[in-house]
Design an enzyme around this catalytic site. Structure first.
Site, PDB file in Angstrom:
ATOM      1  N   HIS A  37      -1.358  22.958 -19.899  1.00 12.33           N
ATOM      2  CA  HIS A  37      -1.890  23.846 -20.938  1.00 12.33           C
ATOM      3  C   HIS A  37      -2.480  25.118 -20.307  1.00 12.33           C
ATOM      4  O   HIS A  37      -2.278  26.218 -20.807  1.00 12.33           O
ATOM      5  CB  HIS A  37      -3.028  23.159 -21.700  1.00 12.33           C
ATOM      6  CG  HIS A  37      -2.644  21.941 -22.470  1.00 12.33           C
ATOM      7  ND1 HIS A  37      -3.118  20.692 -22.163  1.00 12.33           N
ATOM      8  CD2 HIS A  37      -1.839  21.775 -23.546  1.00 12.33           C
ATOM      9  CE1 HIS A  37      -2.640  19.812 -23.021  1.00 12.33           C
ATOM     10  NE2 HIS A  37      -1.847  20.437 -23.867  1.00 12.33           N
ATOM     11  N   LYS A 150       8.334  21.112 -21.507  1.00 10.39           N
ATOM     12  CA  LYS A 150       8.090  19.666 -21.525  1.00 10.39           C
ATOM     13  C   LYS A 150       8.530  19.055 -22.870  1.00 10.39           C
ATOM     14  O   LYS A 150       9.060  17.957 -22.928  1.00 10.39           O
ATOM     15  CB  LYS A 150       6.595  19.442 -21.267  1.00 10.39           C
ATOM     16  CG  LYS A 150       5.986  18.189 -21.807  1.00 10.39           C
ATOM     17  CD  LYS A 150       6.034  17.090 -20.781  1.00 10.39           C
ATOM     18  CE  LYS A 150       5.227  15.874 -21.147  1.00 10.39           C
ATOM     19  NZ  LYS A 150       5.107  15.556 -22.537  1.00 10.39           N
ATOM     20  N   ASP A 151       8.271  19.807 -23.965  1.00 11.54           N
ATOM     21  CA  ASP A 151       8.692  19.354 -25.296  1.00 11.54           C
ATOM     22  C   ASP A 151       9.889  20.203 -25.728  1.00 11.54           C
ATOM     23  O   ASP A 151       9.791  21.062 -26.603  1.00 11.54           O
ATOM     24  CB  ASP A 151       7.524  19.477 -26.273  1.00 11.54           C
ATOM     25  CG  ASP A 151       6.339  18.637 -25.832  1.00 11.54           C
ATOM     26  OD1 ASP A 151       6.397  17.411 -25.997  1.00 11.54           O
ATOM     27  OD2 ASP A 151       5.372  19.190 -25.282  1.00 11.54           O
ATOM     28  N   GLN A 154      10.995  20.324 -29.327  1.00 12.05           N
ATOM     29  CA  GLN A 154      10.008  21.058 -30.126  1.00 12.05           C
ATOM     30  C   GLN A 154      10.257  22.566 -30.014  1.00 12.05           C
ATOM     31  O   GLN A 154      10.188  23.285 -31.014  1.00 12.05           O
ATOM     32  CB  GLN A 154       8.604  20.715 -29.631  1.00 12.05           C
ATOM     33  CG  GLN A 154       7.499  21.538 -30.258  1.00 12.05           C
ATOM     34  CD  GLN A 154       6.133  20.973 -29.935  1.00 12.05           C
ATOM     35  OE1 GLN A 154       5.659  20.084 -30.614  1.00 12.05           O
ATOM     36  NE2 GLN A 154       5.495  21.481 -28.907  1.00 12.05           N
TER      37      GLN A 154
END
Ligand code: AMP
Length: 285
Positions: A37, A150-151, A154
């Site tokens: 993040h 990572k996603d 998404q």
């Protein structure tokens, strides 16, 4: 750093920023912040006048009630971390603030994009993601929004959402940040015990094994080898391993016909379901 909890306040703040011509970078998160993040936030702070981070554990995207209940909540610690990476505004609303009672949930459809992998295994997940991302984009009105590779699915869904709903922003996809042993950083990793944490990097190892094998043998054989490798590891339960087209996410049957593939994996380790992926350029040796 300003901390805002109310929808009305974030609207006012964003309006003032827009009026004064500031560029806004936005990093939506569910908190329990880690280095993955923080790198997204640092990228935003470098590329925009103002960086806004949201922390909201979005109930509508959880298809497993326990996963929602046990999701790590560390707002105090997160707030301190955000101050160190150039974040200017933290938007941390309550569920009631975002989902006033009796508001019906919108229904999105992403066609084939959501029929595979996470969409197939987690019914309703991407509908919840699309709902919260749309709401946050309307409230924060970013010039740039940062999401992690990572996603991967998404990112593909949000890209489609931005296009279909004409959101006027640039979507930035940031590479996956990993622990030294290859494990993709994730808020859910904190729920692994020592033993589970030790086997968790086998997901990444399986992806690297697949990458090497794929350059010299067919898709089906590579898939079988990955499955066999993970079956041999105690404590990891493979849910899927897919070789997919990076933009459509549809399965690739013959790698000789494409330049790049996404290798995507999901597995259960102890109490946690982990996902990971790597992009492989097949022209590179
Ligand atoms: P989350 O809080 O898990 O919803 O994640 C918020 C954003 O951070 C999403 O865009 C994620 O894809 C991204 N993210 C999560 N983990 C990582 C990581 N290890 N590396 C890069 N980005 C990540």
């Amino acid at each position: 750093m300003e901390v805002i909890k109310q929808v009305s306040t974030i609207r006012q703040r964003v309006q003032a920023l827009r009026c004064s011509g500031k560029s806004i970078g936005f990093v939506p998160t569910m908190g329990a912040l880690h280095e993955g993040h923080l790198q997204l936030l640092q990228a935003s702070a470098q590329e925009n006048d103002v960086t806004i981070c949201s922390i909201f554990i979005n109930p509508t995207q959880f298809n497993n009630p326990d996963d929602y209940k046990l999701y790590p909540r560390t707002l105090g610690q997160d707030t301190e971390l955000l101050k160190t990476v150039g974040c200017n505004v933290l938007f941390a609303p309550s569920s009631e603030e975002i989902y006033p009672q009796q508001q019906p949930l919108l229904q999105f459809s992403f066609g084939a994009l959501e029929d595979v992998m996470e969409g197939e295994r987690r019914p309703g997940h991407f509908n919840g993601v699309a709902t919260i991302v749309s709401k946050l984009f309307h409230l924060v009105q970013p010039h740039r929004a940062y999401f992690g590779q990572k996603d991967l699915q998404q990112v593909a869904i949000v890209r489609q959402l931005v296009h279909t709903l004409s959101f006027d922003l640039e979507l930035v996809c940031y590479p996956t940040v990993r622990e030294e042993d290859g494990l993709a950083m994730s808020s859910r990793n904190t729920r692994l015990n020592t033993e589970q944490r030790q086997v968790a990097p086998t997901l990444y190892k399986a992806l690297k094994l697949a990458e090497a094998q794929l350059r010299k043998q067919p898709v089906a054989k590579t898939k079988a080898e990955v499955a066999a490798y993970l079956t041999s590891v105690h404590g990891v339960e493979l849910e899927y391993f897919e070789i997919a087209d990076p933009s459509t996410l549809q399965p690739v049957q013959d790698v000789r016909k494409v330049q790049e593939v996404a290798l995507c994996i999901a597995a259960v380790v102890g109490p946690v379901r982990l996902i990971d992926n790597i992009l492989v350029n097949l022209n590179e040796v």
